[in-house]
Design an enzyme around this catalytic site. Structure first.
Site, PDB file in Angstrom:
ATOM      1  N   LYS A   1       2.738  10.744   7.733  1.00 20.05           N
ATOM      2  CA  LYS A   1       1.917  10.427   8.902  1.00 20.05           C
ATOM      3  C   LYS A   1       2.338  11.140  10.183  1.00 20.05           C
ATOM      4  O   LYS A   1       1.802  12.158  10.547  1.00 20.05           O
ATOM      5  CB  LYS A   1       1.881   8.913   9.133  1.00 20.05           C
TER       6      LYS A   1
ATOM      7  N   ASP B   1       9.330   2.916   1.486  1.00 20.69           N
ATOM      8  CA  ASP B   1       8.175   3.692   1.917  1.00 20.69           C
ATOM      9  C   ASP B   1       8.021   3.454   3.423  1.00 20.69           C
ATOM     10  O   ASP B   1       7.516   2.416   3.847  1.00 20.69           O
ATOM     11  CB  ASP B   1       6.935   3.220   1.145  1.00 20.69           C
TER      12      ASP B   1
ATOM     13  N   PHE C   1       0.861  -1.189   0.000  1.00 20.58           N
ATOM     14  CA  PHE C   1       0.000   0.000   0.000  1.00 20.58           C
ATOM     15  C   PHE C   1       0.893   1.232   0.000  1.00 20.58           C
ATOM     16  O   PHE C   1       1.737   1.400   0.879  1.00 20.58           O
ATOM     17  CB  PHE C   1      -0.923   0.036   1.225  1.00 20.58           C
TER      18      PHE C   1
END
Ligand SMILES: Cc1ncc(COP(=O)(O)O)c(C=O)c1O
Length: 403
Positions: A248, A219, A134
């Site tokens: 985030k 990532d 993802f």
């Protein structure tokens, strides 16, 4: 507005793309949030990993308030001390050799930048990602995301972004062509179910990339900034990527994406190649600098490792107790419990009992609590989960489906 009015109004006015829970959250402190009726919840979601330093940490609040009075926005076409300060801090803590950054506003944007940078710096188009990955939902990031339900309605996606089976170095080697620019990999796959790679996989990918002259992009949007008990998850395996994507948790809750690369790679970007209007706003950078300081001053990375081990052991107790629990996975305070049923109802029931938990796919309970969570709060969360799993088990054995 009361609870009903807020829920109805958001449902009516906001794009219906989020799977919403019927809870109106009003305020938060540390690992606790309160809803509009004053009900308290232990937050094992951190707003999907964002509130890593805890909700409304006083040092973040102070940094934001002070900066808001001075200057909120300043386009990156001008210079600003708060931006410079943050750039020094983030390149100071980034994996060794990664010393030039692009600042954006989200995880997907940090991945977009990495994809463009890989193509620009290698003059090759192809990006190889992993099945189960993802990376976000903007068109470039979505092209690297695996799940068909996210991808299929939006075809055609960006060409020459392909997927290979994870954790298999032979498949990685076979996938390389003379058009390959980079591998794009989450060191621990989050949305994909908290999947930790076997020892040797990331090291092997690094060696393969070195041998073939291909870039390695990590990532770490979800795993970065202490979440897994190391500052960056790649440190667990001693592997340094060429480009790292962060977001985030970086700015104490404010939106920030950062793509950090080796200087020789980032310097391949020329003026105009990439930009965003909000790049490195003083307000967000002030919060992010305070966040880096906090992480270090309060030893939160070590805390994530220690409390993570405790939380994982408590989840493993539940694995031994409840037949429906298949496996407990993860590192630090990024944990997952795979179960034999759809978790949606379980999440609603634990929420009813004051514990917010995330899913990761259909059958994984995902725990991403703030690193400031206390042992007693972990114990309370476990007690609630234990009782909900017990109720579900009873319902299943008595014939009525809990889900
Ligand atoms: C590993 C990873 N990359 C990228 C993203 C996308 O981040 P954002 O939702 O901020 O665009 C996420 C979000 O969950 C993620 O977990």
């Amino acid at each position: 507005m009361n609870e009903r009015e807020i829920i109805d109004s958001e449902n009516k006015l906001m794009a219906n793309v989020f799977a919403k829970k019927p809870i109106v959250i009003e305020r938060g402190k540390g690992a606790i949030v309160w809803d509009i009726n004053g009900k308290e919840y232990i937050d094992c979601t951190s707003s999907y990993g964002v509130a890593l330093l805890g909700h409304s940490h006083p040092k973040i609040v102070k940094a934001v308030c002070e900066q808001a009075h001075k200057l909120i926005s300043c386009h990156a076409g001008f210079y600003n001390e708060k931006r410079t300060e943050f750039l020094q801090k983030i390149t100071g803590i980034a994996p060794k050799g990664l010393d030039k950054a692009f600042l954006s506003n989200s995880g997907a944007e940090s991945v977009e930048c990495a994809i463009k940078l890989a193509r620009r710096s290698s003059s090759k188009p192809e990006i190889i990602a992993l099945m189960g990955a993802f990376h976000g939902k903007t068109m470039g990031a979505l092209s690297a995301t695996w799940d068909k339900k996210y991808r299929d309605p939006f075809q055609p996606l960006v060409p020459e972004i392909r997927h290979i089976p994870p954790d298999n170095l032979e498949k990685a080697r076979e996938a390389i062509t003379d058009r390959t620019a980079a591998f794009l990999v989450e060191p621990i796959r989050g949305e994909g179910g908290i999947r930790v790679p076997p020892d040797g996989y990331l090291q092997g990918l690094r060696e393969l990339c070195n041998e073939k002259g291909i870039l390695l992009i990590f990532d770490e949007v979800q795993t970065g900034f202490g979440r897994t008990g190391k500052l960056f998850a790649c440190e667990h395996w001693g592997v340094v990527p060429d480009i790292i994507c962060l977001a985030k948790s970086l700015a104490g809750g404010l939106p920030l994406g950062v793509t950090v690369a080796r200087e020789d790679i980032m310097s391949k970007f020329k003026v105009g190649d990439h930009s965003t209007t909000f790049s490195g706003s003083p307000l967000v950078c002030a919060a992010a600098s305070a966040g880096v300081d906090l992480l270090i001053e309060e030893n939160l990375v070590e805390r994530a490792a220690n409390l993570g081990a405790y939380f994982k052991a408590r989840l493993s107790d539940l694995e031994n107790k409840h037949k429906a629990v298949k496996e407990v996975r993860g590192m630090g305070l990024m944990l997952g419990t795979e179960v034999k049923f759809d978790v949606l109802n379980t999440l609603l029931k634990t929420a009813e009992k004051g514990v917010l938990i995330l899913d990761a796919g259909r059958n994984v309970l995902r725990f991403l609590p703030p690193l400031v969570i206390e042992k007693g709060q972990i114990d309370r969360a476990i007690t609630v989960l234990d009782s909900v799993l017990g109720e579900d088990e009873n319902a299943r054995t008595s014939g009525s489906s809990p889900n």
